[in-house]
Design a protein around this motif. Sequence first.
Motif, PDB file in Angstrom:
ATOM      1  N   GLU A 117       0.819  -1.219   0.000  1.00 54.78           N
ATOM      2  CA  GLU A 117       0.000   0.000   0.000  1.00 54.78           C
ATOM      3  C   GLU A 117       0.851   1.266   0.000  1.00 54.78           C
ATOM      4  O   GLU A 117       0.480   2.266  -0.625  1.00 54.78           O
ATOM      5  CB  GLU A 117      -0.929  -0.017   1.217  1.00 54.78           C
ATOM      6  N   SER A 118       1.984   1.224   0.693  1.00 57.07           N
ATOM      7  CA  SER A 118       2.803   2.444   0.732  1.00 57.07           C
ATOM      8  C   SER A 118       3.350   2.768  -0.666  1.00 57.07           C
ATOM      9  O   SER A 118       3.458   3.932  -1.055  1.00 57.07           O
ATOM     10  CB  SER A 118       3.931   2.325   1.762  1.00 57.07           C
ATOM     11  N   GLN A 121       0.571   4.346  -2.598  1.00 59.18           N
ATOM     12  CA  GLN A 121       0.415   5.753  -2.208  1.00 59.18           C
ATOM     13  C   GLN A 121       1.460   6.634  -2.910  1.00 59.18           C
ATOM     14  O   GLN A 121       1.136   7.702  -3.440  1.00 59.18           O
ATOM     15  CB  GLN A 121       0.560   5.888  -0.684  1.00 59.18           C
ATOM     16  N   ASP A 125       0.556   9.601  -5.548  1.00 59.94           N
ATOM     17  CA  ASP A 125       0.965  10.989  -5.278  1.00 59.94           C
ATOM     18  C   ASP A 125       1.858  11.528  -6.406  1.00 59.94           C
ATOM     19  O   ASP A 125       1.680  12.670  -6.852  1.00 59.94           O
ATOM     20  CB  ASP A 125       1.681  11.080  -3.922  1.00 59.94           C
ATOM     21  N   VAL A 241      -6.491   3.888  -1.621  1.00 57.77           N
ATOM     22  CA  VAL A 241      -5.461   4.931  -1.677  1.00 57.77           C
ATOM     23  C   VAL A 241      -5.942   6.069  -2.563  1.00 57.77           C
ATOM     24  O   VAL A 241      -6.335   5.864  -3.712  1.00 57.77           O
ATOM     25  CB  VAL A 241      -4.129   4.356  -2.205  1.00 57.77           C
ATOM     26  N   ARG A 242      -5.924   7.256  -1.970  1.00 58.67           N
ATOM     27  CA  ARG A 242      -6.318   8.478  -2.677  1.00 58.67           C
ATOM     28  C   ARG A 242      -5.145   9.459  -2.617  1.00 58.67           C
ATOM     29  O   ARG A 242      -4.232   9.278  -1.823  1.00 58.67           O
ATOM     30  CB  ARG A 242      -7.569   9.072  -2.004  1.00 58.67           C
ATOM     31  N   VAL A 246      -5.162   7.589   2.770  1.00 54.38           N
ATOM     32  CA  VAL A 246      -5.922   6.349   2.546  1.00 54.38           C
ATOM     33  C   VAL A 246      -7.327   6.484   3.130  1.00 54.38           C
ATOM     34  O   VAL A 246      -7.486   6.864   4.297  1.00 54.38           O
ATOM     35  CB  VAL A 246      -5.204   5.148   3.222  1.00 54.38           C
ATOM     36  N   THR A 276      -6.777  -1.055  -2.127  1.00 60.54           N
ATOM     37  CA  THR A 276      -5.613  -1.899  -1.818  1.00 60.54           C
ATOM     38  C   THR A 276      -5.994  -3.091  -0.948  1.00 60.54           C
ATOM     39  O   THR A 276      -5.276  -4.086  -0.914  1.00 60.54           O
ATOM     40  CB  THR A 276      -4.536  -1.081  -1.078  1.00 60.54           C
TER      41      THR A 276
END
Length: 640
Positions: A117-118, A121, A125, A241-242, A246, A276
């Motif tokens: 997930e990181s 992100q 971004d 994830v936005r 999150v 995710t």
Amino acid sequence: MTSVKHMKWWGWGNEGVGFHHEDKPGFAPFVEYAVGLDLGTATRAGEPSFDELNVPKSKATVAFTKQLAKIVGKDNVTRDDMVRVIHTYGKSLRDLVRIRSNAIKRCPDVVIYPADESEVQAIVDAAVEADAVIIPFGGGSNIAGSLEPMPAEKRVVISLDLGRLREVIAIDTDSGLARIQAGAQGPDLEEQLNAQGWTIGHFPDSFTHSTVGGWVATRSSGMQSDKYGDIADITRGLRVVRPGGVLVLRPLPSTSSGPSVREMVLGSEGHLGAITEVTVQVHRIPAKRDVYAYFFPNWKSGIAAMQAIAESDAAPSITRISDAKETGFSLATSKTRTGFSKFSAEKALPKIMKTKGWNLDEICLSFIGFEGSVSHAKRQKALVDKIVGKHGGMGVGKGPGILYDQKKFDTPYLRDFLLDMGAAGDVSETATPWSSVVKLHAAAHTAAQQAYDSLGTKGWIMSHMSHSYHSGACLYFTFAFTFGDDPLGEYDTVKRAIQQSFVDNDGTISHHHGVGVEHSPWLEQDISPEGLKLVRGLLGAADPKNNFNPGKITPDEGAALPAAKTAPAAKTAPSTTVKAAPAKKAPAKKAPAKKAPAKATASKAAPAKKAVSAKKSAPAKTAAKKAPAKKAPSKATPTK
Ligand SMILES: Cc1cc2nc3c(=O)[nH]c(=O)nc-3n(C[C@H](O)[C@H](O)[C@H](O)COP(=O)(O)OP(=O)(O)OC[C@H]3O[C@@H](n4cnc5c(N)ncnc54)[C@H](O)[C@@H]3O)c2cc1C
């Protein structure tokens, strides 16, 4: 190279696996009867050649690709042409024809495979910062045009493939909840759940090649949804994830905390961010699972029985009934029978049906599933048997149900085979209240026939009721026709007619395939102009620069978000947002078109390196027209 496996770039499923009919003696005669295509003489197009495909050049700069590689490592980001083509479309007929006819207008520029997930992100971004487009990719199995980049998109398009996120993270055994990474495909997650004694109970026909994130993003439904619910019921919690953070929705059994954000994410087709993680309700693997077959004298009595079952105390896992045409197809295309099975199917059962006064051309085959403890399954079956009897139906045991269960994941290969031979086949599905089921069914058949007549081609439509609810049911239509010079234009004519018949007869534009670009022209008619305004408002506010999968769900969204002008609710079918690409001829290829093998090779795809042009493989339209109006192959009842 990444560890993520993909389907064939030009068709459904795994390389080397394909449909064959050598063990189904009734298949070829049925195809000739239904669409006027003689499989014995039609030329078979082989696998398209990738080398001859015009793949639009990647717009991703080396610098941007390097920036992405810093997030995921250089092995997990690529601008490779083949990988970009794989991530361009889903698997609708339109998708397959465009690939085969070398008509790809826009591809993702870069494909990226995050590990967690990181990383998702960081990618989101970086992409929003660079004003790039992000299209989340699950298994690539959708058939609503939910993945394709818009042809006029000038920005860099990133296909965000969640395929490395495929673990069942944890199971809360007290609550029957499992946290699953969004990129887990059906077999991945079911194997991990089964190992601990659990099942998700969600089995779409595309199970083998679709992901839990994709199911959520398209509001999928599986064949056992009568017991386990659609994915909208199964999904309890979500992580999405936005840009900058999150969205976390905890797995609550129910809540009244305002409008449901969970429901907003369901069916959002990548517009609201990258899912995710999904927390789903899971069930202990049932001790008993059986699928029984029943016959009904006709569609009306069968549907009445399905409704009575839905209203009763019985709780089967599957209630499915084919109309007379689909029943004819199933029976005519079953495997060779021998011995008692042959006698029973071809002599004994038809005799019993005739004695009952049934017209064999009207009989309808139904499958009903029972799952749970042994005593539960037994009681459900007793309740169902009684209702079936009341509606004039009769049970024929488990044999056909076992066969149905075994072949359910093989049938998707059939469409590629037909396309190879010059016939187009696809599906349209809807849901409608019980009071409109019979009416809508008839209207869709009439609409398809009128479309075939307008094209001057011989076509086929058949259907089944696949899911039932207290207030109504899902009707699933399969249509096929022998195409001429413009497969996509002809497909549009038929598909539009069927879709319009849905909204004109109290049905929705899709029960479980989503909207994409394929169904968006009808969204306004489905949810009203005010409904469309709300959807535009949500998507516009959540994604002001239109970075997430633009062009899907709402028509002309890219041009008009968020303050779109709404078109007056049209009564006639609007034209689809994606214009049928002209069926270009495949680049010159001298290899002679292959003759259809008298017996298709078992489980082997067509030989490699044959040019495939949908146009080229089409038998002359006149041939289709001239096909004599044959009698339907006689129906025989399978017992096995
Ligand atoms: C032969 C065949 C049979 C089928 N049978 C069924 C059936 O029985 N039932 C059914 O419901 N459907 C069925 N489908 C349709 C299809 O399998 C479903 O729509 C499925 O849910 C798509 O999942 P996917 O992982 O392949 O998603 P994809 O096709 O990769 O993506 C679909 C959409 O979801 C978005 N998306 C995917 N993953 C994410 C994510 N992690 N986060 C945010 N957005 C995401 C994508 O951007 C795209 O808009 C069938 C399709 C075929 C070709």
